[in-house]
Design a protein around this motif. Structure first.
Motif, PDB file in Angstrom:
ATOM      1  N   ARG A   1       0.858  -1.189   0.000  1.00  0.00           N
ATOM      2  CA  ARG A   1       0.000   0.000   0.000  1.00  0.00           C
ATOM      3  C   ARG A   1       0.893   1.237   0.000  1.00  0.00           C
ATOM      4  O   ARG A   1       2.009   1.212   0.510  1.00  0.00           O
ATOM      5  CB  ARG A   1      -0.977   0.005   1.165  1.00  0.00           C
TER       6      ARG A   1
ATOM      7  N   GLN B   1      -2.248   7.509   1.714  1.00  0.00           N
ATOM      8  CA  GLN B   1      -3.483   6.978   1.140  1.00  0.00           C
ATOM      9  C   GLN B   1      -4.332   8.157   0.648  1.00  0.00           C
ATOM     10  O   GLN B   1      -4.783   8.967   1.442  1.00  0.00           O
ATOM     11  CB  GLN B   1      -4.241   6.139   2.178  1.00  0.00           C
TER      12      GLN B   1
ATOM     13  N   VAL C   1      -8.288   1.346  -0.484  1.00  0.00           N
ATOM     14  CA  VAL C   1      -6.832   1.280  -0.360  1.00  0.00           C
ATOM     15  C   VAL C   1      -6.184   1.666  -1.693  1.00  0.00           C
ATOM     16  O   VAL C   1      -6.680   1.316  -2.761  1.00  0.00           O
ATOM     17  CB  VAL C   1      -6.381  -0.144   0.048  1.00  0.00           C
TER      18      VAL C   1
END
Length: 148
Positions: A23, A27, A33
């Motif tokens: 990830r 974000q 995600v």
């Protein structure tokens, strides 16, 4: 460009407790995600398919496409789960009934079956045609998930 493609998250995995490998540090999407690459997005999808197998078994349910889709896109979240399942089955290039037991995604047979299922789910989630699915990243995601 769809949100799933833009986020390198082709199955639109929502934020939750999991700290997904791959990830992005920042974000940029509050709901879904964002991954570093499409391969990492598919790695997460493969791992979720494996988790679903365990959870369904713990609930005393069969590991079937119908049960997977019902969990993935539940009607209580406003999804047309029946249409989602029907579309995935139609997109698969082999005949599979929604209630047919499926192999573990971590196995050779499961890899063959789920690569097709994940590609079909990508079409539904991202609104793309089968020819537009990044199959290389699906394969890379499986390797990242299960081969170390």
């Amino acid at each position: 460009m769809s949100r799933g493609i833009r986020n390198n998250n082709p199955l639109n995995i929502r934020h939750g407790k999991s700290r997904w490998e791959g990830r992005t540090r920042v974000q940029t999407d509050a709901e879904f995600v964002t991954f570093k690459s499409m391969a990492y997005g598919y790695r997460a999808a493969w791992k979720l398919m494996e988790t679903y197998q365990l959870r369904l078994r713990m609930e005393g349910k069969s590991y079937t496409l119908e049960n997977i889709i019902h969990r993935w896109a539940p009607p209580e979240d406003g999804n047309d789960t029946t249409a989602y399942l029907r579309t995935v089955i139609r997109l698969l290039d082999y005949k599979v009934a929604g209630r047919q037991p499926l192999p573990s995604p971590a196995t050779k047979e499961g890899h063959r079956v789920f690569a097709k299922i994940i590609a079909a789910m990508t079409c539904v989630e991202c609104g793309i045609r089968p020819a537009e699915v990044d199959r290389w990243s699906i394969e890379k995601g499986w390797t990242m998930a299960f081969i170390r």
